[in-house]
Design a protein around this motif. Structure first.
Motif, PDB file in Angstrom:
ATOM      1  N   ASP A   1       4.572 -10.968   1.002  1.00 11.66           N
ATOM      2  CA  ASP A   1       3.926  -9.841   0.342  1.00 11.66           C
ATOM      3  C   ASP A   1       2.931  -9.178   1.290  1.00 11.66           C
ATOM      4  OD1 ASP A   1       5.325 -10.505  -1.943  1.00 11.66           O
ATOM      5  OD2 ASP A   1       3.578 -11.267  -3.036  1.00 11.66           O
ATOM      6  N   THR A   2       2.151  -9.982   1.971  1.00  8.51           N
ATOM      7  CA  THR A   2       1.141  -9.474   2.897  1.00  8.51           C
ATOM      8  C   THR A   2       1.789  -8.652   4.001  1.00  8.51           C
ATOM      9  OG1 THR A   2      -0.270 -11.368   2.401  1.00  8.51           O
ATOM     10  CG2 THR A   2      -0.766 -10.138   4.407  1.00  8.51           C
ATOM     11  N   GLN A   3       2.890  -9.134   4.548  1.00 14.11           N
ATOM     12  CA  GLN A   3       3.583  -8.396   5.601  1.00 14.11           C
ATOM     13  C   GLN A   3       4.156  -7.086   5.070  1.00 14.11           C
ATOM     14  OE1 GLN A   3       6.192 -11.659   6.697  1.00 14.11           O
ATOM     15  NE2 GLN A   3       5.269 -11.723   8.742  1.00 14.11           N
ATOM     16  N   LEU A   4       4.741  -7.123   3.882  1.00 14.46           N
ATOM     17  CA  LEU A   4       5.301  -5.900   3.300  1.00 14.46           C
ATOM     18  C   LEU A   4       4.216  -4.877   3.002  1.00 14.46           C
ATOM     19  CD1 LEU A   4       8.021  -7.418   0.946  1.00 14.46           C
ATOM     20  CD2 LEU A   4       8.409  -6.014   2.990  1.00 14.46           C
ATOM     21  N   LEU A   5       3.073  -5.339   2.493  1.00 13.61           N
ATOM     22  CA  LEU A   5       1.975  -4.416   2.210  1.00 13.61           C
ATOM     23  C   LEU A   5       1.395  -3.831   3.494  1.00 13.61           C
ATOM     24  CD1 LEU A   5       0.299  -6.343  -0.736  1.00 13.61           C
ATOM     25  CD2 LEU A   5       1.410  -4.096  -0.849  1.00 13.61           C
ATOM     26  N   ALA A   6       1.310  -4.634   4.542  1.00 16.93           N
ATOM     27  CA  ALA A   6       0.837  -4.125   5.838  1.00 16.93           C
ATOM     28  C   ALA A   6       1.815  -3.083   6.379  1.00 16.93           C
ATOM     29  CB  ALA A   6       0.656  -5.272   6.827  1.00 16.93           C
ATOM     30  N   ALA A   7       3.112  -3.334   6.233  1.00 18.02           N
ATOM     31  CA  ALA A   7       4.129  -2.372   6.676  1.00 18.02           C
ATOM     32  C   ALA A   7       4.032  -1.088   5.855  1.00 18.02           C
ATOM     33  CB  ALA A   7       5.521  -2.981   6.552  1.00 18.02           C
ATOM     34  N   ALA A   8       3.784  -1.214   4.551  1.00 16.41           N
ATOM     35  CA  ALA A   8       3.635  -0.041   3.702  1.00 16.41           C
ATOM     36  C   ALA A   8       2.426   0.785   4.131  1.00 16.41           C
ATOM     37  CB  ALA A   8       3.499  -0.456   2.235  1.00 16.41           C
ATOM     38  N   GLN A   9       1.334   0.117   4.445  1.00 14.12           N
ATOM     39  CA  GLN A   9       0.131   0.825   4.901  1.00 14.12           C
ATOM     40  C   GLN A   9       0.413   1.555   6.215  1.00 14.12           C
ATOM     41  OE1 GLN A   9      -2.702   1.338   3.249  1.00 14.12           O
ATOM     42  NE2 GLN A   9      -3.256   2.690   4.921  1.00 14.12           N
ATOM     43  N   LYS A  10       1.137   0.897   7.101  1.00 14.39           N
ATOM     44  CA  LYS A  10       1.520   1.510   8.376  1.00 14.39           C
ATOM     45  C   LYS A  10       2.403   2.735   8.124  1.00 14.39           C
ATOM     46  CE  LYS A  10       3.267  -0.286  12.790  1.00 14.39           C
ATOM     47  NZ  LYS A  10       3.877  -1.466  13.422  1.00 14.39           N
ATOM     48  N   ALA A  11       3.321   2.635   7.172  1.00 16.31           N
ATOM     49  CA  ALA A  11       4.182   3.771   6.819  1.00 16.31           C
ATOM     50  C   ALA A  11       3.347   4.915   6.250  1.00 16.31           C
ATOM     51  CB  ALA A  11       5.247   3.336   5.811  1.00 16.31           C
TER      52      ALA A  11
ATOM     53  N   ALA B   1       1.094  10.218   6.804  1.00 15.62           N
ATOM     54  CA  ALA B   1      -0.108  11.065   6.794  1.00 15.62           C
ATOM     55  C   ALA B   1      -0.209  11.856   8.098  1.00 15.62           C
ATOM     56  CB  ALA B   1      -1.356  10.218   6.583  1.00 15.62           C
ATOM     57  N   GLY B   2       0.356  11.303   9.171  1.00 15.63           N
ATOM     58  CA  GLY B   2       0.373  11.978  10.462  1.00 15.63           C
ATOM     59  C   GLY B   2       1.516  12.969  10.603  1.00 15.63           C
ATOM     60  N   GLY B   3       2.331  13.129   9.558  1.00 23.24           N
ATOM     61  CA  GLY B   3       3.389  14.130   9.571  1.00 23.24           C
ATOM     62  C   GLY B   3       4.807  13.589   9.604  1.00 23.24           C
ATOM     63  N   ALA B   4       4.980  12.286   9.740  1.00 20.39           N
ATOM     64  CA  ALA B   4       6.334  11.719   9.772  1.00 20.39           C
ATOM     65  C   ALA B   4       6.951  11.743   8.381  1.00 20.39           C
ATOM     66  CB  ALA B   4       6.303  10.279  10.279  1.00 20.39           C
ATOM     67  N   ASP B   5       8.245  11.982   8.321  1.00 22.07           N
ATOM     68  CA  ASP B   5       8.995  11.913   7.070  1.00 22.07           C
ATOM     69  C   ASP B   5       9.224  10.430   6.754  1.00 22.07           C
ATOM     70  OD1 ASP B   5      12.016  11.834   5.788  1.00 22.07           O
ATOM     71  OD2 ASP B   5      10.841  13.575   5.128  1.00 22.07           O
ATOM     72  N   SER B   6       9.346  10.092   5.475  1.00 26.41           N
ATOM     73  CA  SER B   6       9.535   8.677   5.110  1.00 26.41           C
ATOM     74  C   SER B   6      10.810   8.086   5.706  1.00 26.41           C
ATOM     75  CB  SER B   6       9.539   8.505   3.587  1.00 26.41           C
ATOM     76  OG  SER B   6      10.638   9.171   3.009  1.00 26.41           O
ATOM     77  N   THR B   7      11.797   8.930   5.988  1.00 24.92           N
ATOM     78  CA  THR B   7      13.041   8.416   6.582  1.00 24.92           C
ATOM     79  C   THR B   7      12.907   8.154   8.080  1.00 24.92           C
ATOM     80  OG1 THR B   7      13.875  10.654   6.994  1.00 24.92           O
ATOM     81  CG2 THR B   7      14.483   9.609   4.888  1.00 24.92           C
TER      82      THR B   7
ATOM     83  N   GLY C   1       8.937   3.038   3.646  1.00 27.63           N
ATOM     84  CA  GLY C   1       8.235   4.317   3.609  1.00 27.63           C
ATOM     85  C   GLY C   1       8.436   5.059   2.298  1.00 27.63           C
ATOM     86  N   ALA C   2       9.665   5.103   1.826  1.00 25.30           N
ATOM     87  CA  ALA C   2       9.965   5.821   0.585  1.00 25.30           C
ATOM     88  C   ALA C   2       9.266   5.182  -0.611  1.00 25.30           C
ATOM     89  CB  ALA C   2      11.478   5.869   0.363  1.00 25.30           C
TER      90      ALA C   2
END
Length: 139
Positions: free
Chosen positions: A86-96, A101-107, A130-131
């Motif tokens: 869970d911790t790794q997935l949440l960290a990845a979600a935060q990174k996404a 926020a910097g302009g990247a599309d979720s894909t 990301g999605a």
């Protein structure tokens, strides 16, 4: 069957066999939810496609819990991160969220170390993260 149901059922069975009451089970569940929404532990490191670890115990009554439930539901059986915590997935979600926020599309986000692009040029598991993050926890 949802992959998150099996560990939860196993945990409930273990608590029943240990003689715990429903009140005690609720306390144990509440205590286990707190680490899932905190920052990743330094010992876990970044989310890596080759060496994930952990389990799933998301609480759908929080944005983070909703993310965990949804991401575990959409990750395919052949995901590059089958045992991500869970911790790794949440960290990845935060990174996404930061990348979006910097302009990247979720894909187009890339949040898993060592993940390979598919034939169309996408990081499939990262795009899924990301999605779902965009739907649940990104500001």
């Amino acid at each position: 069957m949802n992959r998150a149901v099996i560990p939860a059922a196993g945990a409930a069975l273990l608590l029943l066999l240990a003689g715990c009451t429903a009140t005690e089970t609720a306390n144990v569940t509440a205590a286990s939810d707190e680490p899932a929404v905190s920052a990743p532990a330094a010992s876990e490191g970044p989310l890596t496609a080759a060496t994930p670890s952990g389990d799933a115990d998301g609480a759908p009554d929080t944005p983070e819990g909703a993310f965990l439930v949804k991401i575990r539901d959409v990750l395919p059986d052949d995901t590059s991160i089958p045992n991500a915590s869970d911790t790794q997935l949440l960290a990845a979600a935060q990174k996404a969220c930061e990348q979006m926020a910097g302009g990247a599309d979720s894909t187009m986000v890339s949040v898993i170390d060592g993940e390979q692009k598919d034939g169309a040029g996408y990081y499939q598991d990262s795009a899924r993260i990301g999605a779902i993050a965009k739907q649940t926890i990104c500001p």
